[in-house]
Scaffold this active site. Structure first.
Site, PDB file in Angstrom:
ATOM      1  CB  SER A 168      -0.919   0.008   1.230  1.00 40.78           C
ATOM      2  OG  SER A 168      -0.170   0.250   2.407  1.00 40.78           O
ATOM      3  CB  CYS A 228      -0.870  -2.891  -7.832  1.00 44.63           C
ATOM      4  SG  CYS A 228       0.466  -3.597  -8.819  1.00 44.63           S
TER       5      CYS A 228
END
Length: 498
Positions: free
Chosen positions: A225, A280
Site C-alpha cells: 500500500s 495493483c
C-alpha cells in the site's frame, strides 16, 4: 496443523513466539500457521547472507546465470504444484496462479542474461595515454518485502535480478500466503544456489522495521500500500539504504466513441474482476467519453457481468475466486456502501453473495457502480476488490485529466481506433504505465515496471535494466600506465583530458 517455517542458510528454521494462522479463503478455514520472527532472527539471516555473499559475487556471471537457468527449469517442472499451493492460500483461481508464477518466471529468464547485462563501458584514449572504463558491482546483502496478492511473481521480480547480480537476498513475504516464497527458496537450493544467498523470514511490522534498521542491509525493495510504501521509503532512506517502493493504484480505462466496444468490454471485465480485483494493475475505473458511449458501455458491461462465475480457487470453470480474508471482504463491502452514501448508483451489487457449499468462504460477486464523481472518497481510494466504477467524461481532455490528477499514477489504458488520439493520450497522461487497447499494461521483463506519484517511491523501477541498476553500484576507473619517458610535471589545477 502444518507449520510454515523460515528458510535461513539453506534450510528450514523454526523461530518466533507469535503464531498467526494461514487461511484457505475458499472455505474460510485455517489450513496452516506461521511464526513471526523478530530482529534476532533477521540478524541470523543477515549473518548467513554476509558469510555467503563474497564467494557468490566472485563467481563469474556466466556461472551465476547457470543457476538461474536451472531455477527456471525447476519452477517450470513444479508449476502445477506451485500454482495449487498459491491458490490454496491466496484464493485466486489456479489458472491465474499459473499466470502469477509465469510473470515472475519471465524475470528469471531475463536474469539468465546477466553476463551481458553487467557489461560496462570502455573509452580508449580519453586523454594522453589514458583509458576510462566502468563496471557494475553488487551491493552485498539486500532485502525485499512483498505483498499477499502476488506471492510468486513479485518475489521473483526482486530476487532473480538481485541474486544474478551477485548479492545475497533476504525476502520477507506476506504472512497471509507464505508457502510459495519458501518453496521458491528450496528450489533455488536445488538449482545450485549456495546456502545463505536466498533467505526467507516471516514477520509483520516488527520484522519490516528490523530490515529497515539493520546496517548490513544495503537496499530494500517493497511492494504494498502507498502509506506503508511511503513509510518504508522514508525510514530506509534515512538509514542510508537504497530504496524502491511500489504503492497503490487506481487505474483508469478510457473508452472513446470509436473503440471496438465488444473487445473493450471483454478486456475491461477481465481486468476489473480477474483475481477478484486484487491487483495493483487491475482496472477498477472505466471512463467512457460521451453519453452515448457511456449508455452502450454500461449496457454491455451489465450483460457480461451476469455471465461471470465466482467459485473456489480450484474450480476450473470459475472466472475468479474469493478475496484473501474476511477482513478484506468487509473492507470492500464498506466501500460499496460508501459509494452509495456518496450518491453513486449501485448498478450491480456483489454484496451478500454466498457460494453454495462454501458459505464460510470470502466471496464477493462482481459490483458495478455508475455516476461516480471525482470528489467521492470511494473513487479517490484504492478498493482492491471486484468493484468497477464508471466515471463519465464529455471530452478526451476531461478523460485525460481524471487519471492525471489522481493521487495514484500506476497504470492507465485507452480504447480507441484513432492513432492520433492514442498518441496524444500516451504523451499527456500523467501516469507511469500506459496501455493502448491493452487493459493491463504490465511491461515485459526486459523493460521495467513502475508507477508515478503515490504509486512509486524512488528513482528506479522494478526489474528490467532498472532492476540491474538498483541491485548494483557503478564504479568508474581512469587508468594510465607509465611509459618510462620523461616525468610529467604535477599539476595543481583540476586535471583535464586536453
Amino acid at each position: 496443523m502444518r507449520t510454515i517455517n523460515h528458510f535461513i542458510g539453506g534450510r528450514s528454521v523454526t523461530g518466533g513466539d507469535r503464531i498467526v494462522p494461514v487461511y484457505d479463503p475458499s472455505v474460510g478455514q485455517i489450513q496452516a500457521e506461521v511464526a513471526l520472527g523478530r530482529a534476532d532472527l533477521l540478524a541470523r539471516a543477515v549473518d548467513d547472507a554476509r558469510a555467503a555473499q563474497p564467494a557468490w559475487a566472485a563467481l563469474n556471471p556466466q556461472r551465476r546465470a547457470r543457476v538461474m537457468f536451472r531455477l527456471k527449469e525447476l519452477i517450470e517442472r513444479d508449476m502445477d504444484e506451485l500454482a495449487h499451493l498459491l491458490s490454496r492460500e491466496h484464493g485466486k483461481v489456479v489458472a491465474d496462479s499459473r499466470g502469477d508464477i509465469q510473470r515472475g518466471l519471465d524475470v528469471v529468464e531475463f536474469a539468465c542474461g546477466i553476463p551481458h547485462l553487467l557489461k560496462g563501458e570502455y573509452s580508449e584514449g580519453a586523454g594522453p595515454g589514458i583509458d576510462v572504463y566502468s563496471m557494475r558491482q553488487p551491493l552485498g546483502v539486500v532485502a525485499g518485502i512483498t505483498p499477499f496478492n502476488f506471492p510468486a511473481m513479485i518475489p521473483l521480480w526482486m530476487l532473480a535480478p538481485a541474486i544474478a547480480c551477485g548479492n545475497a537476498f533476504i525476502l520477507k513475504p506476506s504472512e497471509r500466503d507464505p508457502s510459495v516464497p519458501v518453496r521458491l527458496a528450496e528450489l533455488a537450493i536445488e538449482a545450485g544456489l549456495p546456502a545463505g544467498i536466498l533467505n526467507v523470514v516471516h514477520g509483520d511490522k516488527e520484522m519490516v522495521d528490523a530490515i529497515l534498521d539493520h546496517p548490513e542491509i544495503k537496499a530494500v525493495s517493497f511492494v504494498g500500500s502507498s502509506d506503508i510504501a511511503n513509510y518504508v521509503y522514508g525510514r530506509g532512506a534515512a538509514a542510508g539504504k537504497r530504496v524502491q517502493c511500489m504503492g497503490g493504484a487506481k487505474n483508469h480505462g478510457i473508452v472513446l466513441p470509436d473503440a471496438d466496444l465488444d473487445q473493450a468490454v471483454a478486456d475491461i471485465i477481465g481486468a476489473a474482476y480477474g483475481s477478484a480485483g486484487e491487483r495493483c494493475m487491475a482496472l477498477p475505473v472505466v471512463t467512457p467519453v460521451g453519453e452515448s458511449t457511456a449508455a452502450l458501455l454500461r449496457e454491455k458491461l451489465v450483460s457480461e457481468i451476469a455471465r461471470l462465475r465466482v467459485g473456489t480457487a480450484t474450480n476450473p470453470d470459475a472466472h475468479y475466486g474469493p478475496v484473501v480474508s474476511a477482513e478484506h471482504k468487509a473492507r470492500v463491502e464498506a466501500y460499496i456502501a460508501m459509494a452509495a452514501a456518496e450518491g453513486a448508483e449501485i448498478v450491480v451489487d456483489g454484496r451478500g453473495f454466498e457460494l453454495q457449499g462454501h458459505e464460510e468462504g470470502y466471496y464477493l460477486a462482481p459490483t458495478l457502480i455508475d455516476h461516480v464523481t471525482a470528489d467521492m472518497r470511494s473513487y479517490q481510494d484504492e478498493i482492491f476488490g471486484p468493484v468497477l466504477q464508471i466515471l463519465r467524461a464529455e471530452t478526451l481532455e476531461e478523460a485525460i485529466g481524471y487519471p492525471s490528477r489522481h493521487q495514484y499514477g500506476n497504470g492507465v489504458a485507452i480504447f480507441t481506433r484513432n492513432g492520433d488520439y492514442a498518441q496524444r493520450f500516451a504523451s499527456q497522461v500523467e501516469v507511469g504505465m500506459v496501455g493502448i487497447n491493452v487493459p493491463i499494461p504490465v511491461p515485459v521483463a526486459y523493460h521495467s515496471f513502475g508507477g508515478w506519484k503515490r504509486s512509486g517511491f524512488g528513482d528506479l523501477d522494478q526489474y528490467g535494466m532498472d532492476g540491474i541498476r538498483f541491485y548494483t553500484r557503478g564504479k568508474k576507473i581512469t587508468k594510465r600506465w607509465p611509459s618510462g619517458g620523461a616525468v610529467v610535471d604535477q599539476s595543481f589545477v583540476i586535471p583535464t583530458m586536453r
